[in-house]
Design a protein around this motif. Structure first.
Motif, mmCIF file in Angstrom:
data_model
loop_
_atom_site.group_PDB
_atom_site.id
_atom_site.type_symbol
_atom_site.label_atom_id
_atom_site.label_comp_id
_atom_site.label_asym_id
_atom_site.label_seq_id
_atom_site.Cartn_x
_atom_site.Cartn_y
_atom_site.Cartn_z
ATOM 1 N N THR A 1 0.825 -1.207 0.000
ATOM 2 C CA THR A 1 0.000 0.000 0.000
ATOM 3 C C THR A 1 0.858 1.256 0.000
ATOM 4 N N TRP A 2 1.905 1.297 0.826
ATOM 5 C CA TRP A 2 2.768 2.474 0.874
ATOM 6 C C TRP A 2 3.573 2.615 -0.415
ATOM 7 N N LYS A 3 3.985 1.507 -1.021
ATOM 8 C CA LYS A 3 4.704 1.588 -2.304
ATOM 9 C C LYS A 3 3.782 2.129 -3.392
ATOM 10 N N LYS A 4 2.543 1.658 -3.399
ATOM 11 C CA LYS A 4 1.566 2.147 -4.378
ATOM 12 C C LYS A 4 1.298 3.633 -4.148
ATOM 13 N N PHE A 5 1.177 4.037 -2.889
ATOM 14 C CA PHE A 5 0.953 5.445 -2.582
ATOM 15 C C PHE A 5 2.126 6.289 -3.084
ATOM 16 N N GLU A 6 3.347 5.813 -2.843
ATOM 17 C CA GLU A 6 4.521 6.564 -3.302
ATOM 18 C C GLU A 6 4.504 6.701 -4.823
ATOM 19 N N HIS A 7 4.129 5.643 -5.519
ATOM 20 C CA HIS A 7 4.020 5.710 -6.987
ATOM 21 C C HIS A 7 2.932 6.704 -7.391
ATOM 22 N N ASP A 8 1.758 6.602 -6.763
ATOM 23 C CA ASP A 8 0.648 7.503 -7.081
ATOM 24 C C ASP A 8 1.003 8.957 -6.765
ATOM 25 N N ARG A 9 1.691 9.166 -5.646
ATOM 26 C CA ARG A 9 2.066 10.526 -5.247
ATOM 27 C C ARG A 9 3.011 11.143 -6.271
ATOM 28 N N ARG A 10 3.914 10.361 -6.804
ATOM 29 C CA ARG A 10 4.859 10.883 -7.797
ATOM 30 C C ARG A 10 4.149 11.299 -9.084
ATOM 31 N N GLN A 11 2.973 10.741 -9.328
ATOM 32 C CA GLN A 11 2.206 11.109 -10.514
ATOM 33 C C GLN A 11 1.498 12.453 -10.337
ATOM 34 N N CYS A 12 1.388 12.902 -9.098
ATOM 35 C CA CYS A 12 0.704 14.165 -8.803
ATOM 36 C C CYS A 12 1.712 15.314 -8.859
ATOM 37 N N GLU A 13 1.401 16.315 -9.637
ATOM 38 C CA GLU A 13 2.313 17.437 -9.810
ATOM 39 C C GLU A 13 2.458 18.237 -8.520
#
Length: 142
Positions: free
Chosen positions: A113-125
């Motif tokens: 979950t935290w790895k997915k969040f980190e990936h998703d967060r990097r997609q947010c400008e």
């Protein structure tokens, strides 16, 4: 010499007085580029998944405790010592297996979950904060 020192002090105090204004202006510029909906969605997904993980773990642990309780209570109705001890050991062994499995699943899910969040967060400008990377350490005890 004293005059140069006074001038240097006046110049440095003027610079330091203007720094907060410059910092506010740059913070405003950066914050206007943040994709707020994107980061809010990533946080919502992360925390919903973590809440479900804790709920699943809690349910598994509760069921394991209840099964252990019932097995141990039932073992005391066995009159033969060796058979009773085997039943008690089995109750504890079964409990340990379920608990180990639930804890392993919980740990893997939390990490995923935290790895997915980190990936998703990097997609947010523009969505970076130190809280984003240190927050996972707080959840390490979930």
């Amino acid at each position: 010499m004293k005059i140069n020192l006074v001038k240097a002090l006046l110049l440095s105090s003027a610079i330091f007085a203007g720094l907060p204004v410059l910092a506010q202006q740059s913070a405003t510029t950066v914050s206007s580029k943040i994709d707020v909906l994107c980061i809010q969605s990533a946080i919502d997904t992360r925390d919903t998944t973590l809440a479900n993980m804790v709920s699943d773990w809690s349910s598994s642990t509760k069921n394991a405790l209840e099964a252990r309780r019932d097995a141990l209570k039932g073992s005391w109705s066995i009159s033969d010592y060796k058979t009773r001890r085997l039943a008690q050991r089995k109750a504890w062994s079964d409990y340990r297996k379920v608990l180990r499995s639930a804890n392993t699943t919980k740990t893997k899910e939390r990490s995923r979950t935290w790895k997915k969040f980190e990936h998703d967060r990097r997609q947010c400008e523009g969505a970076y904060s130190p809280e984003m990377t240190t927050g996972s350490t707080y959840d390490a005890h979930l």
